[in-house]
Design a protein around this motif. Sequence first.
Motif, PDB file in Angstrom:
ATOM      1  N   PRO A   1     -11.981   3.033   0.952  1.00  0.00           N
ATOM      2  CA  PRO A   1     -11.702   4.425   0.565  1.00  0.00           C
ATOM      3  C   PRO A   1     -11.860   5.422   1.712  1.00  0.00           C
ATOM      4  N   ARG A   2     -12.488   5.006   2.810  1.00  0.00           N
ATOM      5  CA  ARG A   2     -12.787   5.922   3.920  1.00  0.00           C
ATOM      6  C   ARG A   2     -11.809   5.797   5.078  1.00  0.00           C
ATOM      7  N   ILE A   3     -10.899   4.810   5.020  1.00  0.00           N
ATOM      8  CA  ILE A   3      -9.952   4.627   6.111  1.00  0.00           C
ATOM      9  C   ILE A   3      -8.521   4.712   5.601  1.00  0.00           C
ATOM     10  N   GLY A   4      -7.626   5.066   6.498  1.00  0.00           N
ATOM     11  CA  GLY A   4      -6.203   5.050   6.205  1.00  0.00           C
ATOM     12  C   GLY A   4      -5.523   4.091   7.152  1.00  0.00           C
ATOM     13  N   VAL A   5      -4.592   3.316   6.628  1.00  0.00           N
ATOM     14  CA  VAL A   5      -3.922   2.293   7.431  1.00  0.00           C
ATOM     15  C   VAL A   5      -2.416   2.482   7.310  1.00  0.00           C
ATOM     16  N   MET A   6      -1.776   2.693   8.446  1.00  0.00           N
ATOM     17  CA  MET A   6      -0.314   2.761   8.486  1.00  0.00           C
ATOM     18  C   MET A   6       0.194   1.465   9.076  1.00  0.00           C
ATOM     19  N   LEU A   7       0.808   0.643   8.239  1.00  0.00           N
ATOM     20  CA  LEU A   7       1.365  -0.615   8.695  1.00  0.00           C
ATOM     21  C   LEU A   7       2.749  -0.382   9.294  1.00  0.00           C
ATOM     22  N   GLN A   8       3.142  -1.233  10.249  1.00  0.00           N
ATOM     23  CA  GLN A   8       4.458  -1.096  10.855  1.00  0.00           C
ATOM     24  C   GLN A   8       5.549  -1.471   9.864  1.00  0.00           C
ATOM     25  N   SER A   9       5.240  -2.378   8.940  1.00  0.00           N
ATOM     26  CA  SER A   9       6.201  -2.758   7.911  1.00  0.00           C
ATOM     27  C   SER A   9       5.443  -3.322   6.724  1.00  0.00           C
ATOM     28  N   GLY A  10       6.081  -3.292   5.569  1.00  0.00           N
ATOM     29  CA  GLY A  10       5.479  -3.857   4.369  1.00  0.00           C
ATOM     30  C   GLY A  10       4.532  -2.884   3.690  1.00  0.00           C
ATOM     31  N   GLY A  11       3.919  -3.362   2.605  1.00  0.00           N
ATOM     32  CA  GLY A  11       2.960  -2.561   1.869  1.00  0.00           C
ATOM     33  C   GLY A  11       3.574  -1.669   0.811  1.00  0.00           C
ATOM     34  N   VAL A  12       4.907  -1.736   0.631  1.00  0.00           N
ATOM     35  CA  VAL A  12       5.589  -0.890  -0.354  1.00  0.00           C
ATOM     36  C   VAL A  12       6.524  -1.772  -1.173  1.00  0.00           C
ATOM     37  N   TYR A  13       6.564  -1.523  -2.484  1.00  0.00           N
ATOM     38  CA  TYR A  13       7.489  -2.254  -3.349  1.00  0.00           C
ATOM     39  C   TYR A  13       8.927  -1.860  -3.001  1.00  0.00           C
ATOM     40  N   PRO A  14       9.833  -2.799  -2.764  1.00  0.00           N
ATOM     41  CA  PRO A  14      11.194  -2.470  -2.304  1.00  0.00           C
ATOM     42  C   PRO A  14      11.957  -1.535  -3.240  1.00  0.00           C
ATOM     43  N   GLY A  15      11.725  -1.665  -4.561  1.00  0.00           N
ATOM     44  CA  GLY A  15      12.497  -0.861  -5.498  1.00  0.00           C
ATOM     45  C   GLY A  15      11.879   0.469  -5.864  1.00  0.00           C
ATOM     46  N   VAL A  16      10.641   0.748  -5.406  1.00  0.00           N
ATOM     47  CA  VAL A  16       9.972   1.972  -5.810  1.00  0.00           C
ATOM     48  C   VAL A  16      10.536   3.163  -5.046  1.00  0.00           C
ATOM     49  N   ARG A  17      10.602   4.318  -5.720  1.00  0.00           N
ATOM     50  CA  ARG A  17      11.062   5.535  -5.046  1.00  0.00           C
ATOM     51  C   ARG A  17       9.953   6.075  -4.147  1.00  0.00           C
TER      52      ARG A  17
END
Length: 308
Positions: free
Chosen positions: A79-95
Amino acid sequence: MHNTAAVEVAGLVKRYGRKAAVDGLDLRVARGTVTAVLGPNGAGKTTTVEVCEGYRRPDAGTVRVLGLDPVADAAALRPRIGVMLQSGGVYPGVRAEEMLRHMARLHAHPLDVDSLITRLGLGSCGRTPYRRLSGGQQQRLAMAMALVGRPELLFLDEPTAGLDPQARHAVWALVRELRADGVTTVLTTHYMDEAEELADQVAIIDAGRVIAEGSPEELCRGGAENSLRFTGRPGLDVGSLLKALPPDSAAAELTPGSYRVTGAVDPQLLATVTSWCAQHGVMPERLSVERHTLEDVFLELTGKELRG
């Protein structure tokens, strides 16, 4: 507590089979700073960051992130960190907007989603499914997802890859604002100008170890000499000029009428060169100082170019 480092890595080892991707690496990230982790492909920088994020277990060494073990204390740390991945981590169909609002609901005190959408230019694609977003839009959404939970520590993996110049500078401004608010940022980037522009500290990794670290200014100052260039009439007495310069300097006529002086380029050296020119009736034209860049340092240390 606030005097402790945000990230402390000591003797980190991570192997894949017989290959040591990280081999005894030490790294310290001070709180409230921006640290750029640079290295050629295969150097171990991504593995190091993934261990700090808790996605990989170290084989040896110690890792503390905000004073916690990123694996054993994952529930308290995430909960104390934020992570920006170069790719992935998101459902392909989600807006895009739907995903960001979902992420906001996972945090106790999230940032205002509408403001974040506006700030990162996501308003025009908020209802677009993730798989249909451009690469730059996906990058901006990933940045927003990393920021929405108000992290104390932010990991950014290639945050401006694929962004146009306007969006890139908007991300830079946001990183500076976060630093002003006390947020610590660790970023990996293949853009050397980005590291020079944003980073308080730079760690250059090669063959699984940190081979150089310091501020961009310290690293550039400690590398190869800067140079002073000027043009004048061909055939100047370079030997006479050299005698007037400090002992560790050099002077040469590169092409007819084009001269370069190398050494510790400072106000005194500049005054010496211009004084010599005045004494010999030379008008130095196109006088310029060529600063040693972070890219120069990187290439000298690793012998490799950064590639995306």
